[in-house]
Write a protein that holds these residues in place. Sequence first.
Motif, PDB file in Angstrom:
ATOM      1  N   UNK A 204      68.674   2.873  62.530  1.00 35.59           N
ATOM      2  CA  UNK A 204      67.747   3.952  62.841  1.00 35.59           C
ATOM      3  C   UNK A 204      67.162   4.636  61.606  1.00 35.59           C
ATOM      4  N   UNK A 205      67.858   4.583  60.465  1.00 31.55           N
ATOM      5  CA  UNK A 205      67.369   5.268  59.269  1.00 31.55           C
ATOM      6  C   UNK A 205      66.733   4.309  58.278  1.00 31.55           C
ATOM      7  N   UNK A 206      67.298   3.110  58.158  1.00 33.92           N
ATOM      8  CA  UNK A 206      66.811   2.159  57.170  1.00 33.92           C
ATOM      9  C   UNK A 206      65.885   1.115  57.776  1.00 33.92           C
ATOM     10  N   UNK A 207      65.672   1.163  59.081  1.00 30.37           N
ATOM     11  CA  UNK A 207      64.809   0.196  59.776  1.00 30.37           C
ATOM     12  C   UNK A 207      65.261  -1.241  59.574  1.00 30.37           C
ATOM     13  N   UNK A 208      66.581  -1.439  59.508  1.00 28.62           N
ATOM     14  CA  UNK A 208      67.133  -2.788  59.416  1.00 28.62           C
ATOM     15  C   UNK A 208      67.522  -3.254  60.809  1.00 28.62           C
ATOM     16  N   UNK A 209      67.360  -4.524  61.055  1.00 35.44           N
ATOM     17  CA  UNK A 209      67.832  -5.088  62.312  1.00 35.44           C
ATOM     18  C   UNK A 209      69.324  -5.406  62.188  1.00 35.44           C
ATOM     19  N   UNK A 210      69.931  -5.657  63.345  1.00 41.09           N
ATOM     20  CA  UNK A 210      71.348  -6.016  63.332  1.00 41.09           C
ATOM     21  C   UNK A 210      71.555  -7.310  62.559  1.00 41.09           C
ATOM     22  N   UNK A 211      70.645  -8.262  62.702  1.00 38.09           N
ATOM     23  CA  UNK A 211      70.771  -9.539  61.980  1.00 38.09           C
ATOM     24  C   UNK A 211      70.693  -9.314  60.478  1.00 38.09           C
ATOM     25  N   UNK A 212      69.776  -8.453  60.031  1.00 38.36           N
ATOM     26  CA  UNK A 212      69.673  -8.169  58.598  1.00 38.36           C
ATOM     27  C   UNK A 212      70.919  -7.459  58.087  1.00 38.36           C
ATOM     28  N   UNK A 213      71.419  -6.533  58.894  1.00 41.37           N
ATOM     29  CA  UNK A 213      72.651  -5.820  58.497  1.00 41.37           C
ATOM     30  C   UNK A 213      73.810  -6.797  58.328  1.00 41.37           C
ATOM     31  N   UNK A 214      73.989  -7.697  59.271  1.00 41.40           N
ATOM     32  CA  UNK A 214      75.102  -8.644  59.203  1.00 41.40           C
ATOM     33  C   UNK A 214      74.919  -9.625  58.044  1.00 41.40           C
ATOM     34  N   UNK A 215      73.684 -10.034  57.788  1.00 49.55           N
ATOM     35  CA  UNK A 215      73.423 -10.953  56.673  1.00 49.55           C
ATOM     36  C   UNK A 215      73.768 -10.295  55.342  1.00 49.55           C
ATOM     37  N   UNK A 216      73.319  -9.039  55.163  1.00 47.62           N
ATOM     38  CA  UNK A 216      73.613  -8.330  53.919  1.00 47.62           C
ATOM     39  C   UNK A 216      75.108  -8.042  53.799  1.00 47.62           C
ATOM     40  N   UNK A 217      75.738  -7.729  54.927  1.00 46.59           N
ATOM     41  CA  UNK A 217      77.170  -7.460  54.905  1.00 46.59           C
ATOM     42  C   UNK A 217      77.945  -8.710  54.509  1.00 46.59           C
ATOM     43  N   UNK A 218      77.546  -9.851  55.032  1.00 48.83           N
ATOM     44  CA  UNK A 218      78.228 -11.099  54.691  1.00 48.83           C
ATOM     45  C   UNK A 218      78.111 -11.412  53.208  1.00 48.83           C
ATOM     46  N   UNK A 219      76.944 -11.104  52.626  1.00 47.54           N
ATOM     47  CA  UNK A 219      76.760 -11.358  51.199  1.00 47.54           C
ATOM     48  C   UNK A 219      77.506 -10.340  50.328  1.00 47.54           C
ATOM     49  N   UNK A 220      77.755  -9.157  50.864  1.00 44.98           N
ATOM     50  CA  UNK A 220      78.343  -8.083  50.053  1.00 44.98           C
ATOM     51  C   UNK A 220      79.858  -8.136  49.997  1.00 44.98           C
ATOM     52  N   UNK A 221      80.486  -8.516  51.086  1.00 46.75           N
ATOM     53  CA  UNK A 221      81.942  -8.434  51.149  1.00 46.75           C
ATOM     54  C   UNK A 221      82.565  -9.812  51.020  1.00 46.75           C
ATOM     55  N   UNK A 222      83.792  -9.816  50.538  1.00 49.83           N
ATOM     56  CA  UNK A 222      84.571 -11.040  50.428  1.00 49.83           C
ATOM     57  C   UNK A 222      85.805 -10.930  51.316  1.00 49.83           C
ATOM     58  N   UNK A 223      86.548 -12.021  51.396  1.00 53.43           N
ATOM     59  CA  UNK A 223      87.709 -12.018  52.277  1.00 53.43           C
ATOM     60  C   UNK A 223      88.718 -10.950  51.873  1.00 53.43           C
ATOM     61  N   UNK A 224      88.954 -10.794  50.550  1.00 57.20           N
ATOM     62  CA  UNK A 224      89.999  -9.867  50.114  1.00 57.20           C
ATOM     63  C   UNK A 224      89.591  -8.416  50.299  1.00 57.20           C
ATOM     64  N   UNK A 225      88.268  -8.145  50.470  1.00 59.18           N
ATOM     65  CA  UNK A 225      87.892  -6.781  50.827  1.00 59.18           C
ATOM     66  C   UNK A 225      88.498  -6.403  52.171  1.00 59.18           C
ATOM     67  N   UNK A 226      88.558  -7.365  53.080  1.00 58.03           N
ATOM     68  CA  UNK A 226      89.185  -7.155  54.376  1.00 58.03           C
ATOM     69  C   UNK A 226      90.693  -7.366  54.300  1.00 58.03           C
ATOM     70  N   UNK A 227      91.118  -8.330  53.480  1.00 56.79           N
ATOM     71  CA  UNK A 227      92.540  -8.668  53.412  1.00 56.79           C
ATOM     72  C   UNK A 227      93.405  -7.596  52.783  1.00 56.79           C
ATOM     73  N   UNK A 228      92.850  -6.832  51.854  1.00 58.58           N
ATOM     74  CA  UNK A 228      93.665  -5.792  51.211  1.00 58.58           C
ATOM     75  C   UNK A 228      94.123  -4.745  52.218  1.00 58.58           C
TER      76      UNK A 228
END
Length: 382
Positions: free
Chosen positions: A297-321
Amino acid sequence: MTDAGHAGAPPLTVDADGGGSLVLRFAGRWTLETVRRLDGELRAAAERPAERMVIDASGLSGLDSAGAWVIRRTLDRAEARGVATDLRDLPDAYRPILDKAVIPDPSAPVVPQAGNPLLAPLEHAGQAVVEGAVVARNLAGFFGYTLVCLAGVILRPWRLRVTATVAQMEATGLNALPIVGLLCFLVGVVLAYMGALQLKQFGATILTVNLVGVSVLREIGILLAAIIVAGRSGSAFAAQIGTMKVNQEVDALETMGLSAIEVLVLPRVIALIVVMPLLTVWADAAGLLGGAVVALFLLDLSIAQFLTQLKAAVQFWDFGTGLLKAPIFALVIALVGCYDGLRVSGSAESVGRYTTRAVVESIFLVIVLNAAFAVAFAEIGI
């Protein structure tokens, strides 16, 4: 040495007869105020030579714990000197108070000596450090004893109380989903909104997704979940076990030959260790959902764009820690709650005090451990 509360009779009268007996007559209301006035005189009377000391309590019209304390102290001091003692005509209403009067140090003054006000802060700080060290030592011993009992249950699985464990999993895990999800969602919204406002100045609003993803998965999710569980479940553990202590239910368990650790502590510890990683995943998802709402609603990103950028930004150990820290935090919260619950004694006021301590200590330890994990993960490159 007068007391208008008992027909003008003095609160303390000391008489010596010709047979070697010393008679101490107590009258009126022997409360803390009276004890403070007459403590020195009573001590002097108790030290007078005599073959027999008689305390006549028939004139008492009031007695509190301070008055009972000095009567017990006088009797114990005389017996320690080899003087025969005799307590006469104590009203039945005051007998329970006297029976519970304990004299850990008969030489201790009734009125404490005033300390140096300049050294008082240092004294309090030193006492806090010593008390903290004692608590740490006792908690380490409780942790070791719990591990021994846990090993015994692993070797003999039929000793595990499955029904109690499942009930605790429902109370600490399933019932905590709404509050954990709501708070983490709101924190995700705030984090994404404030991050977007700052990054917009540099034309890098897309990096808001990176900020939310990494911070929520590595730190915010597990930390918020642990703090909520400490305030919700850790306090419940301390209050439940503490109430059982006050009602002497824990003593009844031990009288029946049952281990309080196996019956009360292990089901709570195992349940919290099992559900904490699941709550962490739920908290991470709620925080990311809050960031996605702001991005949508603020950045005018779609859900697909959000998930794509999120996938590129985070790694497994960001979640694993977060998943690695979850069982450790759960163990600490459960042990502190159960330990403080078992320390309760005497009254409902003690339940409240130790419940508060359980929450404060567990949150403090969780934050300290989280900082230690952050440094350790940075050193090993995770």
